[in-house]
Design a protein around this motif. Sequence first.
Motif, PDB file in Angstrom:
ATOM      1  N   ASN A 131       0.826  -1.209   0.000  1.00 54.85           N
ATOM      2  CA  ASN A 131       0.000   0.000   0.000  1.00 54.85           C
ATOM      3  C   ASN A 131       0.857   1.254   0.000  1.00 54.85           C
ATOM      4  OD1 ASN A 131      -1.222  -2.308   1.500  1.00 54.85           O
ATOM      5  ND2 ASN A 131      -3.059  -1.029   1.398  1.00 54.85           N
ATOM      6  N   TYR A 155       1.262   3.150   3.325  1.00 58.21           N
ATOM      7  CA  TYR A 155       1.940   2.542   4.461  1.00 58.21           C
ATOM      8  C   TYR A 155       3.328   1.969   4.173  1.00 58.21           C
ATOM      9  CZ  TYR A 155      -2.848   2.537   6.307  1.00 58.21           C
ATOM     10  OH  TYR A 155      -4.100   2.896   6.718  1.00 58.21           O
ATOM     11  N   ALA A 204      -2.128  -5.700  -1.401  1.00 60.98           N
ATOM     12  CA  ALA A 204      -2.644  -5.077  -0.186  1.00 60.98           C
ATOM     13  C   ALA A 204      -2.046  -5.760   1.042  1.00 60.98           C
ATOM     14  CB  ALA A 204      -4.163  -5.175  -0.156  1.00 60.98           C
ATOM     15  N   ASP A 259      -1.539  -6.630   5.194  1.00 59.35           N
ATOM     16  CA  ASP A 259      -2.329  -6.931   6.391  1.00 59.35           C
ATOM     17  C   ASP A 259      -3.694  -7.546   6.058  1.00 59.35           C
ATOM     18  OD1 ASP A 259      -2.074  -6.844   9.248  1.00 59.35           O
ATOM     19  OD2 ASP A 259      -3.701  -5.380   9.294  1.00 59.35           O
ATOM     20  N   ARG A 260      -3.694  -8.426   5.060  1.00 58.23           N
ATOM     21  CA  ARG A 260      -4.896  -9.179   4.721  1.00 58.23           C
ATOM     22  C   ARG A 260      -4.579 -10.670   4.829  1.00 58.23           C
ATOM     23  NH1 ARG A 260      -7.794  -6.041  -0.401  1.00 58.23           N
ATOM     24  NH2 ARG A 260      -8.512  -4.244   0.808  1.00 58.23           N
ATOM     25  N   THR A 278      -2.199 -11.881   2.145  1.00 55.05           N
ATOM     26  CA  THR A 278      -1.070 -11.022   1.777  1.00 55.05           C
ATOM     27  C   THR A 278       0.215 -11.823   1.596  1.00 55.05           C
ATOM     28  OG1 THR A 278      -1.995  -9.051   2.846  1.00 55.05           O
ATOM     29  CG2 THR A 278       0.390  -9.104   2.514  1.00 55.05           C
ATOM     30  N   ASN A 328       2.263   6.567   7.454  1.00 53.56           N
ATOM     31  CA  ASN A 328       0.828   6.588   7.194  1.00 53.56           C
ATOM     32  C   ASN A 328       0.520   7.921   6.530  1.00 53.56           C
ATOM     33  OD1 ASN A 328      -1.953   6.697   7.193  1.00 53.56           O
ATOM     34  ND2 ASN A 328      -2.178   5.719   9.190  1.00 53.56           N
ATOM     35  N   GLU A 362      -6.136   5.399  -2.215  1.00 54.47           N
ATOM     36  CA  GLU A 362      -6.345   4.119  -1.543  1.00 54.47           C
ATOM     37  C   GLU A 362      -7.425   4.230  -0.465  1.00 54.47           C
ATOM     38  OE1 GLU A 362      -1.792   2.368  -2.037  1.00 54.47           O
ATOM     39  OE2 GLU A 362      -2.525   2.939  -0.062  1.00 54.47           O
ATOM     40  N   SER A 363      -8.208   3.179  -0.345  1.00 56.97           N
ATOM     41  CA  SER A 363      -9.296   3.180   0.635  1.00 56.97           C
ATOM     42  C   SER A 363      -9.032   2.257   1.821  1.00 56.97           C
ATOM     43  CB  SER A 363     -10.614   2.775  -0.033  1.00 56.97           C
ATOM     44  OG  SER A 363     -10.505   1.480  -0.622  1.00 56.97           O
ATOM     45  N   GLN A 364      -8.064   1.330   1.685  1.00 54.73           N
ATOM     46  CA  GLN A 364      -7.812   0.387   2.762  1.00 54.73           C
ATOM     47  C   GLN A 364      -7.149   1.067   3.944  1.00 54.73           C
ATOM     48  OE1 GLN A 364      -4.952  -2.690   1.989  1.00 54.73           O
ATOM     49  NE2 GLN A 364      -5.300  -3.737   3.929  1.00 54.73           N
ATOM     50  N   ALA A 365      -7.699   0.851   5.129  1.00 56.00           N
ATOM     51  CA  ALA A 365      -7.093   1.330   6.364  1.00 56.00           C
ATOM     52  C   ALA A 365      -6.486   0.147   7.108  1.00 56.00           C
ATOM     53  CB  ALA A 365      -8.126   2.020   7.246  1.00 56.00           C
ATOM     54  N   ILE A 366      -5.323   0.359   7.688  1.00 57.60           N
ATOM     55  CA  ILE A 366      -4.672  -0.664   8.506  1.00 57.60           C
ATOM     56  C   ILE A 366      -4.571  -0.100   9.921  1.00 57.60           C
ATOM     57  CG2 ILE A 366      -2.643  -2.110   8.819  1.00 57.60           C
ATOM     58  CD1 ILE A 366      -2.101  -1.904   5.854  1.00 57.60           C
TER      59      ILE A 366
END
Length: 214
Positions: free
Chosen positions: A8, A11, A35, A37-38, A41, A115, A204-208
């Motif tokens: 990402n 990050y 992506a 932290d999935r 991954t 971040n 990007e829309s993914q939040a970790i």
Amino acid sequence: MLELVIGNKNYSSWSMRAWLALELTGAPYREILVALDRPDTAERIRAHSPAGRVPVLRDGELTVWDSLAICEYLAEKFPSAELWPAAPARRAVARAAAAEMHAGFQALRAGMPMNLGLHRPTPPSAEVAADLARIRALWRELLAAPRQGEYLFGRFGIADAFFAPVVGRCRTYGVALDGPEAGYAEEVWRHPAVAKWVAGASQESQAIPKYDLK
């Protein structure tokens, strides 16, 4: 065509470094974003490298799986990009600066994770403050040397790519800069390749959550 596997853009500081170096070459490449932290991954990254980490550069049958090694490979493959200074002494110093960033500053990495989508002024711990002080001192030392250009060794190169995520951290966590390093940080953030990475991160829309300091 070259392929660069990255995490990402918000990050992955390691991905940012290799990506910037590749952008500086002007060579065409395919970007593959995995992506982070999935659940899948690790499996997806290992499809490109058994090391299981990003970034990964693929050039035909060759796989390079470390950010500094990727940058070194690109510098050799595209000498006209001048990713390292031409003078041997300055090139050695640039390599030392990039290697120090590559191997050190663990407190900064842990206490202020990258971040780019976050703006949260945060007082640094004593350990983080010590890392920041060393980085600022290094920037000042390098910027004081004769050079032609706004960056650490004149033109934007690998050393600047390695410190670009630090500039992002300073913006994220409200680290005040003054002196020549303040101007340098602004120049880094305005560089077209850095701006392009940041623009990509903003999409990007993914939040970790673990990278959002409480």
